[in-house]
Each structure stands twice: as structure tokens, then as C-alpha cells.
Design an enzyme around this catalytic site. Structure first.
Site, PDB file in Angstrom:
ATOM      1  N   ARG A   1       0.808  -1.230   0.000  1.00 24.85           N
ATOM      2  CA  ARG A   1       0.000   0.000   0.000  1.00 24.85           C
ATOM      3  C   ARG A   1       0.835   1.271   0.000  1.00 24.85           C
ATOM      4  NH1 ARG A   1      -3.444  -2.370   3.588  1.00 24.85           N
ATOM      5  NH2 ARG A   1      -1.933  -4.021   3.416  1.00 24.85           N
ATOM      6  N   THR A   2       1.945   1.283   0.724  1.00 22.78           N
ATOM      7  CA  THR A   2       2.706   2.549   0.798  1.00 22.78           C
ATOM      8  C   THR A   2       3.312   2.899  -0.555  1.00 22.78           C
ATOM      9  OG1 THR A   2       3.183   2.069   3.102  1.00 22.78           O
ATOM     10  CG2 THR A   2       4.507   3.777   2.080  1.00 22.78           C
TER      11      THR A   2
ATOM     12  N   ARG B   1      12.134   3.481   1.498  1.00 23.20           N
ATOM     13  CA  ARG B   1      11.853   2.542   2.601  1.00 23.20           C
ATOM     14  C   ARG B   1      13.073   1.651   2.757  1.00 23.20           C
ATOM     15  NH1 ARG B   1       6.550  -0.966   3.704  1.00 23.20           N
ATOM     16  NH2 ARG B   1       5.964   1.094   4.444  1.00 23.20           N
TER      17      ARG B   1
ATOM     18  N   LYS C   1      24.181  -7.023  -5.868  1.00 23.82           N
ATOM     19  CA  LYS C   1      25.539  -7.238  -6.376  1.00 23.82           C
ATOM     20  C   LYS C   1      26.587  -6.651  -5.443  1.00 23.82           C
ATOM     21  CE  LYS C   1      23.829  -6.947 -11.121  1.00 23.82           C
ATOM     22  NZ  LYS C   1      23.730  -6.032 -12.246  1.00 23.82           N
TER      23      LYS C   1
ATOM     24  N   HIS D   1       7.793   6.168  10.509  1.00 20.92           N
ATOM     25  CA  HIS D   1       6.983   6.027   9.294  1.00 20.92           C
ATOM     26  C   HIS D   1       6.065   7.255   9.300  1.00 20.92           C
ATOM     27  CE1 HIS D   1       4.862   4.462   5.990  1.00 20.92           C
ATOM     28  NE2 HIS D   1       4.537   3.249   6.424  1.00 20.92           N
TER      29      HIS D   1
END
Ligand code: ASP
Length: 319
Positions: free
Chosen positions: A58-59, A108, A86, A136
Site C-alpha cells: 500500500r505505501t 523505505r 551485487k 513512518h
């Protein structure tokens, strides 16, 4: 206008007026999002890059829709399959992206503090979309908007935050925001899931749902953050549900008009009863998702305004 910040990294540095400014502007976007024609050109010409180093449904969707509705060029980086795998460091990735001149970077990351670190290395505005257990901020803002619309105010309310508080950035940002706006915050959960220094946060702590919910205006449930646990925090999900899962019987201890919230994703039958989560007379979980898009539009508009002003004033660090 009282939101002068360069980045939105957390609720901690925000003053109550800045929070109010974001919420007030969000209201306009709630209306725009409900209209048939949903777009504006507030971010036209700007590039928004979404970098999600941790899974999100959702975010990420919410930030993408918010940017597109405001006319930004939005790009989602597939971080799972990226050069991080990598061996590239976070800072190298940030510098590489920075060289492409993004204007808004939405990040995030599973590590607390990683987004702040990245913000120091780039020239654009950075929005924290959740870092580890730290913050958040857009979640707390969308929760505040949802509460304000349901209760008519975001002061002098009793808000119970329940469940896995120790691992939750949502809880942390909400505790900070609700405290700044002069609400009474209660934390309810088993001792293993309450942060060690909870009392320093200016909250009341309860180990029993019925006691903690007594007279609450808002009941905020949290997901058990299994990915941040290394075992042994709860005896079993069944027992957890029995003691801390929200059902109609436990909710009856809160105020008659108390609203039920959950940031998602939900574990039905673990922290919340599925029927209650879907009860539109009590649950505002879908409104939270709706408010998320509006709050992210408002936050990006305000950051873009600051960015443009700083550039116009010749602030080279923003170039
Ligand atoms: N979606 C929220 C977060 O990213 C809550 C959760 O995952 O439980 O923190």
C-alpha cells in the site's frame, strides 16, 4: 505556511503547526481524489523516484498514485533485483541516483536511520516511507487525518495503541505525533512487545486489553512484525489472539463510538477479528488507505514548494 523542512524523515522534528499545515492541505486532496478529474500539475516537471528496499504494497502504491496525480514523472526502482544484490552500498546507490537529478526520493529501508543517512548524501527532498523500527511519518500523518475526520479533532483524545509496539515504526511515529497534539496515549501489549523505555515516551502502559481499552476514543491495532522477531516473543498466535487480539468483546470496553484502526497488512485472527475489521460502523481501516494518498500528495506538494523556493534563492545544495 509553517512547513519549511527540506525532507520528511520523521515526526520527531515537526512542530504542531507543521503537522496541522500538512493535515489541512491533505483535506483539499481528499476532495480532489474523490472527484472524477483527479490530476493537478503541482509537481509537473519534477522527477520522483521510489526506492523500496523492503516489501511494500500500500505505501508504494500510495506514493506512486500521489506523485502521478500531481503530475510528477514517477519511477519505481526494483530494489530487490537491483545492484544492492551485487554488493553496492546504500550510499553508492544514492549517489548514482542523485546524479540523475531526481527532485523527490521516497525511501523505505529495513534499517533504522538508513533514510536519514541517505538524505545527507543527496541534493533532493527525501521522504521516509518507513525505516526499520524508527519512523513512518506519512503513516502517522494519515492516521491523524483519519482520526481528525472521524472525531472532529486531533487533541484531547485517548488513543490505545495495541500489540507489537516494540518492533513498530508506526507505533513510534504515532506516539510522537499524538503526544505533540496533546492526546493521551496508552500502549497495550505483552511485556515482551513493549519497548524497554516506554515510560520515557510519556505514555501509559497496560498488560491487559480490557483495562487499557477502558474509555478509549481510538483503538489502533498493530501487526505482529514477525520479520523483525528472532523468536520467543509470544507463546503462540492462538494465545496471543486470546489475550491481545481485538474482538467485539474487548472493544466493548472502549467508548461506544470508539474507532478501530490498523495500518495494514492485517493478520486476521491474530491481532484482529476479521469481522470487526470489516465492520464499517467501527473500522476506519479503508479510510486510512484513502487518507494515505491525500497526505502523501500534501507532503510532496509542501516539499516541492520548499525545494523550488530554495533553488530560486540560489541554494546550491538543492541543485
Ligand atoms: N505497513 C506498515 C509498515 O510498513 C505496518 C506494518 O508493516 O505492519 O510499517
Amino acid at each position: 505556511m509553517s512547513f519549511r523542512a527540506r525532507h520528511l524523515l520523521g515526526i520527531e522534528p515537526l512542530k504542531p503547526e507543521a503537522i496541522r499545515t500538512i493535515l489541512d492541505l491533505s483535506e483539499q486532496y481528499v476532495a480532489l481524489n474523490r472527484a472524477t478529474h483527479k490530476t493537478s500539475d503541482v509537481l509537473a516537471g519534477l522527477t520522483q523516484i521510489n526506492m523500496f528496499f523492503e516489501n511494500s504494497t500500500r505505501t508504494q502504491a500510495s506514493f506512486e498514485i500521489a506523485g502521478k496525480r500531481l503530475g510528477a514523472d514517477v519511477m519505481n526502482m526494483a530494489m530487490q533485483a537491483s545492484s544492492i544484490k551485487k554488493g553496492e552500498t546504500l550510499i553508492d546507490t544514492a549517489l548514482t541516483l542523485n546524479a540523475m537529478h531526481p527532485d523527490l526520493l521516497v525511501v523505505r529501508h529495513p534499517h533504522s536511520g538508513a533514510v536519514n543517512l541517505l538524505a545527507e548524501k543527496v541534493n533532493c527532498a527525501v521522504l521516509n516511507a518507513g525505516d526499520g523500527r524508527h519512523e513512518h511519518p506519512t503513516q502517522a500523518l494519515l492516521d491523524a487525518l483519519t482520526i481528525r475526520r472521524a472525531k472532529g479533532r486531533i487533541q484531547r483524545l485517548t488513543v490505545a495503541i495495541c500489540g507489537d509496539i516494540a518492533h513498530s515504526r508506526v507505533a513510534r511515529s504515532n506516539i510522537l505525533l499524538l503526544g505533540k497534539m496533546e492526546n493521551r496515549v496508552r500502549l497495550i501489549g505483552p511485556p515482551t512487545l513493549i519497548p524497554a523505555r516506554a515510560a520515557d515516551l510519556g505514555v501509559e502502559v497496560y498488560g491487559d486489553m480490557k483495562e487499557g481499552l477502558e474509555g478509549a476514543d481510538v483503538v489502533m491495532m498493530l501487526r505482529l512484525q514477525k520479520e523483525r522477531m528472532d523468536g520467543g516473543f509470544i507463546p503462540s498466535e492462538r494465545e496471543y489472539y486470546h489475550r491481545f487480539g481485538l474482538d467485539a468483546e474487548k472493544l466493548a470496553h472502549a467508548k461506544e463510538d470508539a474507532i478501530v484502526m490498523h495500518p495494514g497488512p492485517m493478520n486476521r485472527g491474530v491481532e484482529i477479528d476479521g469481522t470487526l475489521a470489516d465492520d464499517i460502523n467501527r473500522s476506519v481501516i479503508q479510510e486510512q488507505v484513502e487518507m494515505g494518498v491525500a497526505v502523501r500528495m500534501a507532503a510532496m506538494e509542501l516539499l516541492a514548494r520548499n525545494l523550488r523556493e530554495a533553488r530560486a534563492a540560489g541554494d546550491g545544495t538543492y541543485v
